[in-house]
Design an enzyme around this catalytic site. Structure first.
Site, mmCIF file in Angstrom:
data_model
loop_
_atom_site.group_PDB
_atom_site.id
_atom_site.type_symbol
_atom_site.label_atom_id
_atom_site.label_comp_id
_atom_site.label_asym_id
_atom_site.label_seq_id
_atom_site.Cartn_x
_atom_site.Cartn_y
_atom_site.Cartn_z
ATOM 1 N N GLY A 143 0.827 -1.219 0.000
ATOM 2 C CA GLY A 143 0.000 0.000 0.000
ATOM 3 C C GLY A 143 0.852 1.256 0.000
ATOM 4 O O GLY A 143 0.583 2.191 0.753
ATOM 5 N N GLY A 144 1.861 1.300 -0.872
ATOM 6 C CA GLY A 144 2.782 2.444 -0.885
ATOM 7 C C GLY A 144 2.355 3.567 -1.807
ATOM 8 O O GLY A 144 3.090 4.525 -2.009
ATOM 9 N N SER A 145 1.169 3.468 -2.353
ATOM 10 C CA SER A 145 0.783 4.419 -3.403
ATOM 11 C C SER A 145 0.302 5.754 -2.868
ATOM 12 O O SER A 145 0.335 6.755 -3.582
ATOM 13 C CB SER A 145 -0.320 3.799 -4.262
ATOM 14 O OG SER A 145 -1.394 3.379 -3.449
ATOM 15 N N ASP A 195 -3.248 -7.135 -5.321
ATOM 16 C CA ASP A 195 -4.344 -7.180 -4.347
ATOM 17 C C ASP A 195 -3.807 -7.960 -3.154
ATOM 18 O O ASP A 195 -3.540 -9.158 -3.268
ATOM 19 C CB ASP A 195 -5.564 -7.884 -4.960
ATOM 20 C CG ASP A 195 -6.728 -7.946 -3.987
ATOM 21 O OD1 ASP A 195 -6.542 -7.588 -2.806
ATOM 22 O OD2 ASP A 195 -7.819 -8.362 -4.414
ATOM 23 N N ASN A 230 1.473 -2.342 5.494
ATOM 24 C CA ASN A 230 0.741 -1.087 5.695
ATOM 25 C C ASN A 230 -0.632 -1.066 5.029
ATOM 26 O O ASN A 230 -1.539 -0.403 5.523
ATOM 27 C CB ASN A 230 1.600 0.067 5.139
ATOM 28 C CG ASN A 230 0.797 1.332 4.925
ATOM 29 O OD1 ASN A 230 0.446 2.014 5.886
ATOM 30 N ND2 ASN A 230 0.477 1.633 3.672
ATOM 31 N N SER A 271 -3.690 0.080 14.464
ATOM 32 C CA SER A 271 -4.508 1.280 14.665
ATOM 33 C C SER A 271 -4.819 1.350 16.148
ATOM 34 O O SER A 271 -4.896 0.315 16.823
ATOM 35 C CB SER A 271 -5.825 1.165 13.897
ATOM 36 O OG SER A 271 -6.800 2.019 14.456
ATOM 37 N N TYR A 324 -13.064 -3.706 11.652
ATOM 38 C CA TYR A 324 -11.767 -3.012 11.536
ATOM 39 C C TYR A 324 -10.945 -3.217 12.825
ATOM 40 O O TYR A 324 -9.760 -3.572 12.764
ATOM 41 C CB TYR A 324 -12.006 -1.524 11.290
ATOM 42 C CG TYR A 324 -10.745 -0.709 11.116
ATOM 43 C CD1 TYR A 324 -9.982 -0.791 9.952
ATOM 44 C CD2 TYR A 324 -10.302 0.161 12.124
ATOM 45 C CE1 TYR A 324 -8.826 -0.041 9.787
ATOM 46 C CE2 TYR A 324 -9.149 0.912 11.967
ATOM 47 C CZ TYR A 324 -8.413 0.811 10.797
ATOM 48 O OH TYR A 324 -7.251 1.557 10.649
ATOM 49 N N LYS A 374 -7.225 -5.145 13.299
ATOM 50 C CA LYS A 374 -6.029 -4.477 13.826
ATOM 51 C C LYS A 374 -5.574 -5.106 15.147
ATOM 52 O O LYS A 374 -4.371 -5.150 15.440
ATOM 53 C CB LYS A 374 -6.298 -2.976 13.987
ATOM 54 C CG LYS A 374 -6.548 -2.265 12.659
ATOM 55 C CD LYS A 374 -5.362 -2.408 11.700
ATOM 56 C CE LYS A 374 -5.498 -1.566 10.447
ATOM 57 N NZ LYS A 374 -4.326 -1.663 9.559
ATOM 58 N N ILE A 380 -4.910 10.125 11.352
ATOM 59 C CA ILE A 380 -3.908 10.667 10.438
ATOM 60 C C ILE A 380 -4.629 11.194 9.193
ATOM 61 O O ILE A 380 -5.550 10.541 8.681
ATOM 62 C CB ILE A 380 -2.899 9.557 10.008
ATOM 63 C CG1 ILE A 380 -2.309 8.819 11.225
ATOM 64 C CG2 ILE A 380 -1.792 10.147 9.120
ATOM 65 C CD1 ILE A 380 -1.446 9.630 12.146
HETATM 66 P P1 NAI Z 1 -5.122 5.149 2.407
HETATM 67 O O1 NAI Z 1 -6.516 4.749 2.093
HETATM 68 O O2 NAI Z 1 -4.629 6.485 1.999
HETATM 69 O O3 NAI Z 1 -4.100 4.061 1.839
HETATM 70 C C1 NAI Z 1 -4.362 2.692 1.938
HETATM 71 C C2 NAI Z 1 -3.380 1.932 1.085
HETATM 72 O O4 NAI Z 1 -3.725 0.540 1.136
HETATM 73 C C3 NAI Z 1 -3.429 2.350 -0.383
HETATM 74 O O5 NAI Z 1 -2.124 2.345 -0.922
HETATM 75 C C4 NAI Z 1 -4.291 1.258 -1.016
HETATM 76 O O6 NAI Z 1 -3.989 1.043 -2.391
HETATM 77 C C5 NAI Z 1 -3.861 0.054 -0.186
HETATM 78 N N1 NAI Z 1 -4.852 -1.018 -0.261
HETATM 79 C C6 NAI Z 1 -6.122 -1.035 0.188
HETATM 80 N N2 NAI Z 1 -6.709 -2.203 -0.129
HETATM 81 C C7 NAI Z 1 -5.792 -2.943 -0.799
HETATM 82 C C8 NAI Z 1 -5.779 -4.225 -1.398
HETATM 83 N N3 NAI Z 1 -6.851 -5.036 -1.370
HETATM 84 N N4 NAI Z 1 -4.657 -4.648 -2.006
HETATM 85 C C9 NAI Z 1 -3.570 -3.862 -2.061
HETATM 86 N N5 NAI Z 1 -3.503 -2.633 -1.492
HETATM 87 C C10 NAI Z 1 -4.605 -2.188 -0.885
HETATM 88 O O7 NAI Z 1 -5.007 4.946 3.968
HETATM 89 P P2 NAI Z 1 -3.862 5.291 5.052
HETATM 90 O O8 NAI Z 1 -4.479 6.183 6.033
HETATM 91 O O9 NAI Z 1 -2.602 5.679 4.393
HETATM 92 O O10 NAI Z 1 -3.720 3.840 5.733
HETATM 93 C C11 NAI Z 1 -2.536 3.089 5.778
HETATM 94 C C12 NAI Z 1 -2.614 2.135 6.957
HETATM 95 O O11 NAI Z 1 -2.681 2.883 8.164
HETATM 96 C C13 NAI Z 1 -3.845 1.230 6.940
HETATM 97 O O12 NAI Z 1 -3.486 -0.069 7.358
HETATM 98 C C14 NAI Z 1 -4.750 1.880 7.968
HETATM 99 O O13 NAI Z 1 -5.649 0.962 8.554
HETATM 100 C C15 NAI Z 1 -3.735 2.407 8.961
HETATM 101 N N6 NAI Z 1 -4.257 3.463 9.818
HETATM 102 C C16 NAI Z 1 -4.632 4.684 9.288
HETATM 103 C C17 NAI Z 1 -5.155 5.658 10.118
HETATM 104 C C18 NAI Z 1 -5.594 6.989 9.621
HETATM 105 O O14 NAI Z 1 -6.158 7.763 10.422
HETATM 106 N N7 NAI Z 1 -5.366 7.354 8.365
HETATM 107 C C19 NAI Z 1 -5.298 5.424 11.559
HETATM 108 C C20 NAI Z 1 -4.852 4.120 11.996
HETATM 109 C C21 NAI Z 1 -4.360 3.196 11.148
#
Ligand code: NAI
Length: 239
Positions: A9-11, A55, A82, A134, A147, A151, A180
């Site tokens: 999920g580095g995008s 995926d 991530n 989380s 969720y 976690k 975040i």
């Molecule tokens: P985001 O929605 O901006 O990024 C999520 C990433 O996961 C994206 O790169 C997306 O392509 C990838 N992803 C989702 N489903 C996928 C799949 N089936 N296959 C491959 N890649 C997939 O979200 P964010 O905020 O950057 O989240 C990153 C991590 O941090 C997650 O695990 C999230 O649960 C965790 N997190 C985020 C919080 C926040 O407030 N933003 C709080 C606590 C945890």
């Protein structure tokens, strides 16, 4: 040899900030993307960067990306699990499909990638695995039971695996973010954000770099005596 990090999920969001942090510090970086348009992907044109459409629910796709990374860069030193999704729903409205999608995206994916990379890390007797949990995995969130469970599972995986692979020179740790500012939280209204900020001792919402910096520290030799730990990065929202 340059060190290599593999990030799911580095995008965008936390993952993209983490890609940039490691890249700026001289690492080879491999990352996965899924539903982000190609033109928005970070650092596409560098020879130190590999990027795979994967995926993470699919064990074969994830394992293949890990193998291709080792073939190309010769090693993976750090794995960062991530990728994740979140969803609001009353518990009684969570369908079987929603439950399975949540658990396999957020938890099974970390199992698949850790298993794939560990075969390599155990052979070389070194490595670091970092999981992104989380704060809701620590304390539970209403209307986010699936969720929270995914976690909490990540936290359990971190602790148990750290015990199993420590003797092989491998550290396993977890970063547990609070709120975040990313696409994942973009649905929150300004009023929601203000009230969450009011409840946060450090009086702000986190930025992706707050988590990227913590992951970078835990990956470094400065954290060489830390394993099995859950590091909360939430501005004091839960203490
Ligand atoms: P985001 O929605 O901006 O990024 C999520 C990433 O996961 C994206 O790169 C997306 O392509 C990838 N992803 C989702 N489903 C996928 C799949 N089936 N296959 C491959 N890649 C997939 O979200 P964010 O905020 O950057 O989240 C990153 C991590 O941090 C997650 O695990 C999230 O649960 C965790 N997190 C985020 C919080 C926040 O407030 N933003 C709080 C606590 C945890």
């Amino acid at each position: 040899m340059k060190k290599t990090v593999f990030i799911t999920g580095g995008s965008r969001g936390i993952g993209a900030a983490t890609v940039k942090k490691f890249y700026d510090n001289g690492y080879n970086v491999a990352y996965t993307f899924f539903n982000t348009p190609e033109e928005k992907l970070p650092l596409l044109n560098s020879e130190r960067v590999l990027c795979f459409k994967v995926d993470v629910k699919n064990s074969k796709e994830l394992t293949s990306a890990i193998k291709k990374t080792i073939d190309c860069f010769g090693t993976i030193d750090i794995l960062i699990n991530n990728a994740g999704i979140s969803e609001f729903s009353l518990f009684t409205d969570i369908s079987d499909e929603m439950w399975e999608s949540m658990i396999s995206t957020n938890l099974s994916s970390a199992f698949y990638s850790s298993r794939a990379v560990l075969k390599h890390m155990i052979n070389k007797k070194s490595g670091v695995i970092l999981n992104v949990a989380s704060m809701w995995g620590e304390v539970g969130a209403s209307c986010e039971v699936h969720y929270s469970v995914s976690k909490a599972g990540i936290i359990g995986l971190t602790k148990a695996l750290a015990k199993e692979v420590g003797l092989s020179g491998i550290r396993v740790n977890c970063v547990s973010p609070g709120l975040i500012e990313t696409d994942m939280t973009s649905h929150l209204s300004n009023d929601d954000k203000s009230s969450l900020i009011d409840e946060t001792p450090l009086n702000r919402i986190g930025v992706p770099e707050d988590i990227a910096n913590t992951l970078f520290y835990l990956a470094s030799d400065e954290a060489s005596f830390i394993t099995g730990q859950i590091l909360s990065v939430n501005g004091g929202f839960i203490i």
